[in-house]
Design a protein around this motif. Structure first.
Motif, PDB file in Angstrom:
ATOM      1  N   MET A  46      48.378  -8.331  59.392  1.00 33.16           N
ATOM      2  CA  MET A  46      49.377  -7.323  58.765  1.00 33.16           C
ATOM      3  C   MET A  46      48.655  -6.656  57.363  1.00 33.16           C
ATOM      4  O   MET A  46      49.655  -5.565  56.854  1.00 33.16           O
ATOM      5  N   GLY A  47      47.697  -5.864  56.919  1.00 35.82           N
ATOM      6  CA  GLY A  47      47.426  -4.961  56.413  1.00 35.82           C
ATOM      7  C   GLY A  47      47.766  -5.385  54.407  1.00 35.82           C
ATOM      8  O   GLY A  47      47.574  -4.581  53.509  1.00 35.82           O
ATOM      9  N   TYR A  48      48.023  -6.550  53.993  1.00 39.45           N
ATOM     10  CA  TYR A  48      48.358  -7.264  52.550  1.00 39.45           C
ATOM     11  C   TYR A  48      46.708  -7.452  52.248  1.00 39.45           C
ATOM     12  O   TYR A  48      45.992  -8.255  52.801  1.00 39.45           O
ATOM     13  N   LEU A  49      46.203  -7.095  50.829  1.00 42.28           N
ATOM     14  CA  LEU A  49      45.252  -7.474  49.955  1.00 42.28           C
ATOM     15  C   LEU A  49      45.945  -7.957  49.038  1.00 42.28           C
ATOM     16  O   LEU A  49      46.583  -7.569  48.309  1.00 42.28           O
ATOM     17  N   ARG A  50      45.146  -8.697  48.490  1.00 41.39           N
ATOM     18  CA  ARG A  50      45.648  -9.998  47.484  1.00 41.39           C
ATOM     19  C   ARG A  50      44.374  -9.977  46.832  1.00 41.39           C
ATOM     20  O   ARG A  50      43.396 -10.663  47.588  1.00 41.39           O
ATOM     21  N   ILE A  51      44.800 -10.785  45.407  1.00 38.26           N
ATOM     22  CA  ILE A  51      43.871 -11.041  44.497  1.00 38.26           C
ATOM     23  C   ILE A  51      44.199 -11.778  43.744  1.00 38.26           C
ATOM     24  O   ILE A  51      45.073 -11.975  43.062  1.00 38.26           O
TER      25      ILE A  51
END
Length: 882
Positions: A46-51
């Motif tokens: 979906m295009g979400y980048l999480r750290i």
């Protein structure tokens, strides 16, 4: 199933309805803190980048707000995330994010917070590359032996490798013979790229060979390159593994050796640098992801393998060392150091379940209670066992084989056939001729006592009868609700159906989840397929039915078929089917007999059956309960055998036509290959009449295909006629030997086992096996015959002689007193009282010849079955024109 579960250290669920794959998870010190603590980087489709930087207060805690360092929506789907030295001029770690048409490199940095909210993290775009081709995956490393920086190689969906030297594009190369892209990895020790092609083989390409090969923009080879100048892309080594690969990973023991791990669909392989197999392991379950890493034992490698059974297996080389259960199916697995805890296993599922876990067990404090020991009284136990066995035996006797159904069903189904035809006929695409084809409406009503969901109603009638709609679905039915559906039935073909009975079946699930099926049968009117016709004086096939009551006027039995003449002949009536065939019915005035005659043997069935049903209904209305029909003539087996031979001949013709069609198709493809070779040849050569041969073969293929379709239609019609004749033979046998309803049902199961006839399983071999079983069980002479076993494989016979002899033998044994039953216990004493001594079922052709001679006197070839004893009341037919 594993005894141990993975110990949950920290877990969370990412987003809602997001999807992830094996390249969406990465562990690294992406913010360059230098303390050796890894961060979890996750990208979604979906295009979400999480750290994340998890630090739970206690084991098993869920995610807290401060555990997520960063969440950014990059709009484009994220295919893969990697961390490396991707920016020139610095050896700091940066984050590379691969989109379908773009490669972006970011720097991740944190700012110390002065308030209780903590530190703040942000990403900064260092550079990006817009891709001309759709990306599939990527790998990185020090290509060509460069120091202090990492290069990126992206594989496109059409098999092109694009190499980027940090901010600049280096070159692109097409992999030879690529059909679908596979997993990609880089080996720094051999400086080569390793992938698995669509040919199911592992391939290795040297970076130097890729760099000096023909550029991808010049994919079309020139004449000069074909003559030998220029560099061509040549594979370094290949290994055929015989299955598609899910992932590739490369692990180094030390500076002198490394191993290539390939995870297949059923095995995982460990290869040497030169492509030789070091070892392989066959997996018991379908794998979903894996991760090899160095073991504490020298010379061995540990491998984590997740599978679709929610399991994570740990192998040391090929030995299973541990198995643990996960709460989800992992698509990516990594091992890292989180919050000063080394060796944390991080797994990610395709729906976003992210879990950090470790291996181990928890001690169990449960102690089994002591069992009270008591003295056993075996005599009392024997008495109790006998009482229980008696109760079970009594219940089985009262209920029979099947359990008793509830009196009040959850669903009741009823069908009602309209007494009148539709005002506007619903018949479409009929093949009956000039006759106007009527249609009749049938209404099926469903009454439910409880709430039901997804009830399905299926309606079936015998071909060539067709329905305007045969499937109905009810998504939800409220309690005490009634639903009614209506559909029309009409005749589509030019031949008569084998039955006028339809069947409505409803499948549903009870509120407790138990699947159930309930059915309701309905009878269609004879007028739907038949019209009044002129009686015929002569006919090739005749049957006489005897009754024990005085004859009934045919006008009262068939009021809708009255075709009165001046003499008002009530003892003769003619019927004309919509297909064109005619049947004549005659009633005797004094001898309590009825005659049915027709030019086609199978056409006698519907009128004979309708006559018996209407006679029974007529006398029931009169209050007469002892009415009975009988048949005393010779069994019309010869006419029945002619229909069997015709049906079997069409089956044999179908096999021959299909073989010829297969041969012509092979010939057609061979000619096509020859012509294609001639057309591709640069030096023109004569076709040698191959084009003429191709055209002739094509016409033969079309003609044979049409012949196969025509034979299939004829076979379908022949099977319907054979079923009609079979129904008639069963009816006559039941009237002849006064069989009970259960015995007639056994005959129907033996003679009509198939609703549809196919080349693989046909009527002849199925019926032959069923009749042979009856002859060896309930109609056998001794227990020795009952012990004989039948062949478990049914094949199409060479001819129908054996089947016809078995049918003749069946009638012979019934004539000598044999009776049909399914219980072998009841069959044994029954055979003791059979008069005359029944002959055993023949096991050789010699025995069959003797049986055929013995039964000739009973069953002879009668085309005119009742010619020897004519009815005295046939004379009124002399004044009826044909």
């Amino acid at each position: 199933m594993s005894l141990f579960k993975a110990r949950d250290w920290w877990s969370t669920v990412l987003g809602e309805k997001e999807e992830f794959d094996q390249g969406c998870l990465c562990l690294a010190d992406v913010d360059n803190t230098g303390n050796g603590q890894d961060k979890i980087i996750v990208g979604s489709f979906m295009g979400y980048l999480r750290i994340f930087n998890p630090h739970p207060v206690k084991t098993g805690d869920g995610a807290q707000a401060e555990d997520m360092l960063l969440e950014v929506h990059l709009r484009d789907p994220i295919l893969q995330v990697e961390v490396g030295k991707f920016v020139s001029g610095t050896e700091m770690l940066h984050l590379a994010v691969l989109h379908s048409r773009k490669l972006c490199v970011y720097s991740v940095s944190g700012t110390l917070g002065n308030v209780e909210h903590g530190n703040q993290y942000q990403i900064k775009l260092m550079y990006e590359h817009n891709l001309q081709r759709t990306a599939c995956n990527m790998t990185y490393g020090s290509f060509g032996g460069v120091k202090g920086r990492d290069l990126i190689c992206i594989q496109s969906m059409d098999g092109m490798l694009m190499v980027f030297e940090q901010e600049s594009y280096a070159f692109g190369r097409f992999l030879p013979g690529c059909l679908l892209p596979g997993p990609l990895a880089y080996s720094s020790r051999t400086d080569s790229f390793i992938t698995v092609s669509s040919c199911r083989q592992v391939e290795s390409y040297k970076y130097q060979v890729l760099a000096f090969a023909t550029d991808a923009d010049k994919r079309q080879e020139t004449e000069q390159q074909k003559l030998g100048s220029g560099k061509r892309l040549v594979v370094d080594w290949t290994l055929n593994i015989g299955e598609q690969a899910l992932d590739i990973c490369i692990v180094s023991f030390n500076q002198s050796a490394s191993s290539v791990f390939v995870l297949g669909e059923r095995n995982f392989f460990c290869l040497k640098d030169n492509g030789q197999i070091r070892f392989m392991k066959k997996l018991d379950c379908s794998p979903s992801c894996f991760l090899p890493y160095c073991s504490v034992s020298e010379g061995t490698i540990n491998t984590l393998i997740g599978n679709h059974n929610h399991m994570l297996h740990i192998y040391q080389d090929v030995t299973l060392k541990w198995a643990t259960q996960l709460p989800h199916i992992p698509v990516a697995v990594r091992v890292g150091c989180l919050h000063d805890l080394k060796g944390v296993i991080v797994t990610l599922s395709d729906d976003g379940h992210l879990q950090c876990s470790y291996l181990g067990t928890d001690p169990s404090f449960f102690q089994a209670p002591k069992v009270e020991s008591r003295e056993l009284h075996y005599e009392e136990l024997d008495i109790e066992l006998k009482e229980l066995q008696k109760i079970i035996k009594d219940v089985n006797k009262s209920q029979g084989i099947w359990p008793m159904t509830e009196r009040e069903d959850d669903l009741k189904v009823s069908a009602m056939v309209s007494p009148k035809f539709d005002s506007v006929s619903q018949a479409a695409d009929v093949e009956v001729g000039t006759d106007l084809v009527p249609s009749v409406t049938v209404k099926v009503t469903l009454q439910n006592r409880l709430a039901l969901q997804k009830a399905k109603l299926s309606v079936y009638v015998q071909p060539p009868l067709v329905l305007t709609c045969d499937q109905f679905t009810f998504e939800f039915m409220a309690p005490e609700m009634s639903r009614t559906v209506a559909f029309s039935v009409y005749l589509k073909g030019s031949y008569t159906p084998s039955e006028l009975e339809g069947n409505a079946v409803v499948s549903y699930s009870s509120p407790s989840g138990i699947p159930r099926v309930i059915q309701c049968k309905f009878r269609l009117p004879l007028k739907l397929i038949c019209l009044p016709g002129q009686p015929s004086k002569t006919a090739s096939h005749k049957l006489t039915i005897d009754t024990n009551k005085s004859p009934v006027s045919l006008l009262s039995l068939f009021p809708g078929f009255a075709n009165q003449s001046e003499d008002d002949q009530v003892n003769v009536m003619g019927f004309r089917f919509l297909g064109g065939s005619r049947v004549t019915l005659l009633a005797s005035k004094t001898s309590q007999r009825y005659r049915i005659q027709s030019e086609q043997f199978e056409d006698l069935w519907l009128i004979t059956n309708e006559l018996i049903i209407r006679l029974q209904e007529y006398f029931e209305k009169q209050g007469i309960k002892d009415f009975a029909c009988s048949f005393s003539g010779s069994m019309p087996l010869q006419e029945y055998f002619e229909l069997i031979d015709h049906h079997f001949e069409l089956r044999i013709n179908g096999e021959k036509l299909e073989e010829l069609l297969s041969e012509r198709a092979v010939q057609f493809r061979a000619i096509q290959r020859r012509l294609l070779t001639r057309f591709k040849d640069k030096t023109p050569a004569p076709l040698q009449h191959l084009d003429t041969l191709l055209d002739g073969t094509y016409k033969q293929v079309i003609a044979l295909a049409d012949a196969v379709e025509e034979n299939q239609d004829s076979l379908f019609q022949s099977f319907t006629r054979l079923k009609s004749a079979t129904h008639l033979v069963i009816l006559l046998i039941g009237l002849w030997q006064k069989l009970s309803t259960d015995q007639v049902a056994i005959l129907e199961a033996a003679f009509l086992p198939l609703q549809q006839d196919t080349q693989e399983l046909g009527w002849e071999e199925t019926v032959d096996a069923a009749i042979s079983h009856l002859l060896k069980t309930c109609l056998s002479k001794s227990s020795k015959e009952q012990a004989l076993n039948l062949s478990s494989q049914l094949n199409i016979p060479k001819d129908t002689s054996r089947l016809k002899k078995h049918i003749t033998l069946l009638c012979d044994r019934l004539a000598k007193g044999g009776r049909l039953c399914l219980s072998t216990d009841a069959a044994a004493p029954q055979t003791m009282v059979m008069p005359g001594g029944c002959t055993t079922i023949p096991e050789s052709d010699l025995e069959e010849r003797s049986i055929e001679q013995d039964s000739t006197e009973l069953f002879t070839n009668h085309k005119h079955l009742i010619v020897e004893t004519p009815l005295p009341e046939v004379s009124p037919l002399q004044g009826v024109s044909e």
